[in-house]
Motif scaffolding. Structure first.
Motif: not given
Length: 122
Positions: A8-13, A54-58, A63-66, A70-75
């Motif tokens: 999950f971590v690439a760029g999310c802070s 929750i996904f949209q909120m947090k 990680h992008g709407d879907k 984005r800043m975080g990796p592709n889930l």
């Protein structure tokens, strides 16, 4: 295989506010309990919130709407990840990804795991 934190971590802070999206609450619209600037930070998730909510909120801010990344990796590529590994990263955080275990119930974290694993199947 990538280390657990790489899930999950690439760029999310917490100190990087995502760009504003619809309804002024960051990507995905208003945030229930979001941090400063509408980001993924502190605040309890409403007990009635569903995994997509929750996904949209947090998560969508990084990680992008879907879950496409984005800043975080592709889930969308995490469907095969072990449930316990995803649970641990969401609950405890890893690297630049903040911990969300104190912001939602255990059941909500488990529902979010299931939701994340389904992103690549949709």
């Amino acid at each position: 295989m990538a280390p657990l934190g790489a899930l999950f971590v690439a760029g999310c802070s917490n100190n990087q506010a995502p760009p504003e999206g619809p309804a002024g609450g960051g990507p995905g619209g208003p945030r229930m309990g979001g941090g400063p600037g509408g980001g993924p930070g502190g605040g309890l998730v409403d007990a009635k919130a569903t995994a997509p909510d929750i996904f949209q909120m947090k998560c969508a801010g990084c990680h992008g709407d879907k879950g496409q990344g984005r800043m975080g990796p592709n889930l969308t590529k995490k469907a095969g990840a072990p449930d316990d590994a995803l649970y641990k990263v969401i609950h405890d955080g890893a690297g630049k990804m903040p911990a969300f275990g104190s912001q939602m119930t255990e059941a909500q974290v488990k529902e979010l795991v299931t939701y994340v694993k389904g992103l690549g199947k949709a």
